[in-house]
Write an enzyme that holds these catalytic residues in place. Structure first.
Site, PDB file in Angstrom:
ATOM      1  CB  SER A  17      -0.900   0.027   1.231  1.00  0.00           C
ATOM      2  OG  SER A  17      -1.734  -1.100   1.242  1.00  0.00           O
TER       3      SER A  17
HETATM    4  N1  SAH Z   1      -0.913  -5.299   4.213  1.00  0.00           N
HETATM    5  C1  SAH Z   1      -0.449  -4.983   2.879  1.00  0.00           C
HETATM    6  C2  SAH Z   1      -1.394  -5.559   1.866  1.00  0.00           C
HETATM    7  C3  SAH Z   1      -2.223  -4.900   0.904  1.00  0.00           C
HETATM    8  S1  SAH Z   1      -2.689  -5.867  -0.532  1.00  0.00           S
HETATM    9  C4  SAH Z   1      -0.188  -3.535   2.787  1.00  0.00           C
HETATM   10  O1  SAH Z   1      -0.887  -2.778   3.461  1.00  0.00           O
HETATM   11  O2  SAH Z   1       0.715  -3.119   2.117  1.00  0.00           O
HETATM   12  C5  SAH Z   1      -3.934  -6.947   0.070  1.00  0.00           C
HETATM   13  C6  SAH Z   1      -3.491  -8.381   0.259  1.00  0.00           C
HETATM   14  O3  SAH Z   1      -4.621  -9.096   0.731  1.00  0.00           O
HETATM   15  C7  SAH Z   1      -3.048  -9.082  -1.011  1.00  0.00           C
HETATM   16  O4  SAH Z   1      -1.765  -9.627  -0.838  1.00  0.00           O
HETATM   17  C8  SAH Z   1      -4.080 -10.184  -1.222  1.00  0.00           C
HETATM   18  O5  SAH Z   1      -3.551 -11.378  -1.756  1.00  0.00           O
HETATM   19  C9  SAH Z   1      -4.577 -10.406   0.199  1.00  0.00           C
HETATM   20  N2  SAH Z   1      -5.929 -10.981   0.284  1.00  0.00           N
HETATM   21  C10 SAH Z   1      -6.965 -10.803  -0.565  1.00  0.00           C
HETATM   22  N3  SAH Z   1      -8.034 -11.491  -0.152  1.00  0.00           N
HETATM   23  C11 SAH Z   1      -7.676 -12.116   1.001  1.00  0.00           C
HETATM   24  C12 SAH Z   1      -8.374 -12.991   1.890  1.00  0.00           C
HETATM   25  N4  SAH Z   1      -9.647 -13.364   1.687  1.00  0.00           N
HETATM   26  N5  SAH Z   1      -7.711 -13.443   2.979  1.00  0.00           N
HETATM   27  C13 SAH Z   1      -6.392 -13.089   3.213  1.00  0.00           C
HETATM   28  N6  SAH Z   1      -5.698 -12.287   2.377  1.00  0.00           N
HETATM   29  C14 SAH Z   1      -6.326 -11.791   1.303  1.00  0.00           C
END
Ligand code: SAH
Length: 216
Positions: A65
């Protein structure tokens, strides 16, 4: 050189109001975003999201992010030393490392990632932090085995607040969740659990990759 680019990013996050407390400031100064991004993925010290995984149609499925959003959400979550934290959406593991810094070794961070490859890489990157547990699984169900949590942070766009998150939060606990449409745009909402009910505390516009129901 490397240090000064990180310092410039932190200065930007202070002046745009994303970093408000010494705790978040010190976490962002101590954890280097570069250590969590694959080589060549993008400038780690730009205030911009970095794409980690794309769908075959070109949609982003996982990102690191934008640092402004990361800091804003940490401030909203307000983790305290010794808290038990649940993060949904590990991706690079950067935010989990920041959370680990904020709760200290007396706390714990459980972080769930649905995509096995991302979960595996984050496990390697976070191996040195014994109070962080990376779990490959679907965060829509929360993490009953680690519950209850003092703080829950969802870092993928959810269609609405899901019941397990509320159920797995302690009384007085906080939940930060981006509630978005299928395009990932929406509002990031902070709730506090009082008398068993989630009470909204604040909201801010956001864009996130949507929660998925299965790995790709
Ligand atoms: N915490 C990070 C992630 C953002 S991207 C940050 O703030 O930088 C969101 C992530 O959620 C992705 O890697 C995606 O694969 C994961 N994701 C999507 N659906 C999900 C689910 N149902 N359960 C767990 N992770 C999930």
């Amino acid at each position: 050189m490397r240090r000064s680019a990180q310092e410039a990013l932190i200065e930007r996050l202070r002046s745009n109001g994303a970093i408000r407390t010494d705790g978040v400031l010190s976490a962002m100064a101590d954890v280097d975003r570069r250590d969590f991004l694959p080589d060549g993925a993008g400038d780690p010290y730009r205030d911009a999201p970095v794409v980690l995984q794309l769908a075959t149609d070109g949609r982003p499925l996982s990102t690191a992010s934008q640092p402004t959003m990361v800091a804003l959400m940490l401030e909203q979550l307000a983790p305290r030393p010794r808290d038990r934290i649940l993060e949904i959406g590990t991706a690079s593991g950067y935010n989990a490392a920041l959370l680990a810094h904020l709760v200290g070794e007396g706390g714990t961070v459980h972080t769930l990632e649905i995509e096995p490859e991302l979960a595996g890489r984050a496990t390697d990157r976070l191996r040195h932090l014994q109070h962080v547990h990376v779990i490959c699984g679907d965060g829509r169900a929360g993490h009953p085995d680690g519950a209850p949590f003092d703080r829950i942070i969802v870092t993928a766009g959810a269609p609405r607040v899901l019941q397990p998150w509320s159920d797995q939060l302690v009384e007085g606990g906080r939940l930060v969740v981006p509630v978005t449409g299928p395009d990932g745009h929406g509002v990031c909402i902070t709730f506090e659990k009082l008398d068993g009910e989630l009470c909204e505390r604040s909201r801010t516009p956001c864009g996130f990759v949507p929660l998925r129901t299965a790995p790709d």
